[in-house]
Write a protein that holds these residues in place. Structure first.
Motif, mmCIF file in Angstrom:
data_model
loop_
_atom_site.group_PDB
_atom_site.id
_atom_site.type_symbol
_atom_site.label_atom_id
_atom_site.label_comp_id
_atom_site.label_asym_id
_atom_site.label_seq_id
_atom_site.Cartn_x
_atom_site.Cartn_y
_atom_site.Cartn_z
ATOM 1 N N VAL A 1 0.611 -1.008 -0.265
ATOM 2 C CA VAL A 1 -0.147 0.130 0.009
ATOM 3 C C VAL A 1 0.923 1.351 -0.101
ATOM 4 O O VAL A 1 1.676 1.242 0.778
ATOM 5 N N VAL A 2 0.835 2.143 -1.107
ATOM 6 C CA VAL A 2 1.580 3.259 -1.052
ATOM 7 C C VAL A 2 0.563 4.512 -1.471
ATOM 8 O O VAL A 2 -0.616 4.334 -2.327
ATOM 9 N N VAL A 3 0.763 5.386 -0.729
ATOM 10 C CA VAL A 3 -0.087 6.615 -0.996
ATOM 11 C C VAL A 3 1.158 7.959 -1.156
ATOM 12 O O VAL A 3 1.896 8.105 -0.714
ATOM 13 N N TRP A 4 0.861 8.474 -2.076
ATOM 14 C CA TRP A 4 1.719 9.744 -2.444
ATOM 15 C C TRP A 4 1.387 10.869 -1.579
ATOM 16 O O TRP A 4 0.204 11.143 -1.200
ATOM 17 N N ARG A 5 2.387 11.586 -0.829
ATOM 18 C CA ARG A 5 2.336 12.344 0.255
ATOM 19 C C ARG A 5 1.535 13.412 -0.149
ATOM 20 O O ARG A 5 0.612 14.053 0.587
ATOM 21 N N GLY A 6 1.565 14.278 -1.349
ATOM 22 C CA GLY A 6 1.232 15.437 -1.843
ATOM 23 C C GLY A 6 -0.321 15.230 -2.007
ATOM 24 O O GLY A 6 -1.088 16.102 -2.071
ATOM 25 N N GLN A 7 -0.967 14.085 -2.085
ATOM 26 C CA GLN A 7 -2.240 13.811 -2.545
ATOM 27 C C GLN A 7 -3.117 13.267 -1.475
ATOM 28 O O GLN A 7 -4.286 13.035 -1.742
ATOM 29 N N ALA A 8 -2.248 12.849 -0.624
ATOM 30 C CA ALA A 8 -2.997 12.332 0.824
ATOM 31 C C ALA A 8 -4.002 12.995 1.255
ATOM 32 O O ALA A 8 -3.711 14.360 1.809
ATOM 33 N N THR A 9 -5.172 12.641 1.650
ATOM 34 C CA THR A 9 -5.981 13.339 2.405
ATOM 35 C C THR A 9 -6.173 12.351 3.708
ATOM 36 O O THR A 9 -6.049 11.089 3.684
ATOM 37 N N PRO A 10 -6.914 13.114 4.963
ATOM 38 C CA PRO A 10 -7.099 11.929 6.169
ATOM 39 C C PRO A 10 -8.076 10.819 5.593
ATOM 40 O O PRO A 10 -7.950 9.625 6.060
ATOM 41 N N ALA A 11 -9.049 11.083 4.641
ATOM 42 C CA ALA A 11 -9.927 9.897 4.275
ATOM 43 C C ALA A 11 -9.183 8.789 3.431
ATOM 44 O O ALA A 11 -9.176 7.670 3.734
ATOM 45 N N GLN A 12 -8.240 9.185 2.597
ATOM 46 C CA GLN A 12 -7.458 8.425 1.966
ATOM 47 C C GLN A 12 -6.449 7.497 2.688
ATOM 48 O O GLN A 12 -6.228 6.571 2.523
ATOM 49 N N LEU A 13 -5.936 8.369 3.718
ATOM 50 C CA LEU A 13 -5.110 7.603 4.517
ATOM 51 C C LEU A 13 -5.477 6.590 5.464
ATOM 52 O O LEU A 13 -5.116 5.354 5.510
ATOM 53 N N VAL A 14 -6.951 6.794 5.879
ATOM 54 C CA VAL A 14 -7.542 5.778 6.606
ATOM 55 C C VAL A 14 -8.089 4.711 5.800
ATOM 56 O O VAL A 14 -8.109 3.625 6.200
ATOM 57 N N GLU A 15 -8.430 4.830 4.595
ATOM 58 C CA GLU A 15 -8.784 3.907 3.629
ATOM 59 C C GLU A 15 -7.383 2.968 3.241
ATOM 60 O O GLU A 15 -7.763 1.854 3.133
ATOM 61 N N ALA A 16 -6.472 3.376 3.398
ATOM 62 C CA ALA A 16 -5.188 2.931 3.087
ATOM 63 C C ALA A 16 -4.737 1.930 4.009
ATOM 64 O O ALA A 16 -4.432 0.893 4.007
ATOM 65 N N ILE A 17 -5.050 2.286 5.275
ATOM 66 C CA ILE A 17 -5.024 1.480 6.720
ATOM 67 C C ILE A 17 -5.854 0.657 6.569
ATOM 68 O O ILE A 17 -5.221 -0.798 6.998
#
Length: 208
Positions: free
Chosen positions: A91-107
């Motif tokens: 699971v990889v998330v681009w830092r510049g595009q990360a929102t709280p909702a995206q981060l929770v979804e990724a986790i």
């Protein structure tokens, strides 16, 4: 409801505080300190580029725990992509595009054992995998021309600095057996006679 233990790993205290603030509202997550992280759950690693310290942290998490890893990064170059794959990051998330909702979804995706990567990164990984596959079909008697794996470059760079097997293992969070295996595999594949020859090859080809 079973809660998901989540640890956050970053060298920036302000970034850590911001990430923890984003995650506290999700009742399914239990936030734990990085040093107190359990052997399971999800580890969130935040970095800009995948520098040596961040990669070492990934390798230690991959080797020492059963945690799934979410990598939040600014960007990944081709050698860094392969290092991330080696560490089992799915699971990889681009830092510049990360929102709280995206981060929770990724986790949550990581906790379920799913893969989640940005489309542009997936495209680059597919291209790199295709190159490796095509090369695997080439004449086995020919040395590889595609280059060296990231862990091989890391090991050879330290060999070039005069470090011994044990020192290299400590610095990269490997076992001594792993260091020896990396060097043996490299020298066999590239038809190199010894460590000095391997270092000379890497220097000549611009890998170190």
């Amino acid at each position: 409801m079973k809660r998901i233990p989540v640890s956050v790993h970053t060298s920036d205290p302000l970034t850590e505080a911001g990430i923890l603030s984003c995650l506290r509202d999700d009742p399914a997550l239990t936030l734990v300190g990085g040093s107190d992280a359990p052997a399971e759950g999800v580890a969130v690693v935040i970095t800009g580029r995948l520098h040596e310290l961040a990669e070492t942290r990934l390798r230690r998490l991959a080797r020492g725990t059963e945690q799934s890893i979410v990598l939040v990064a600014d960007q990944l170059r081709e050698p860094e992509m392969m290092a991330v794959v080696e560490c089992g990051v799915r699971v990889v998330v681009w830092r510049g595009q990360a929102t709280p909702a995206q981060l929770v979804e990724a986790i949550h995706a990581a906790a379920r054992g799913e893969s989640l990567v940005p489309p542009d990164l997936l495209d680059r990984l597919m291209v790199q995998t295709g190159r490796l596959y095509r090369h695997s079909l080439s004449d086995a008697d020919q040395p590889l021309t595609l280059g060296l794996a990231p862990r091989e470059v890391d090991v050879l760079r330290l060999v070039a600095e005069g470090l011994g097997t044990r020192e290299i293992a400590d610095k990269l969070a490997y076992s001594e057996r792993t260091v020896k295996k990396v060097l043996h595999t490299l020298m066999t594949r590239m038809h190199l006679r010894n460590r000095a020859h391997a270092v000379a090859y890497a220097l000549r080809e611009g890998h170190i």
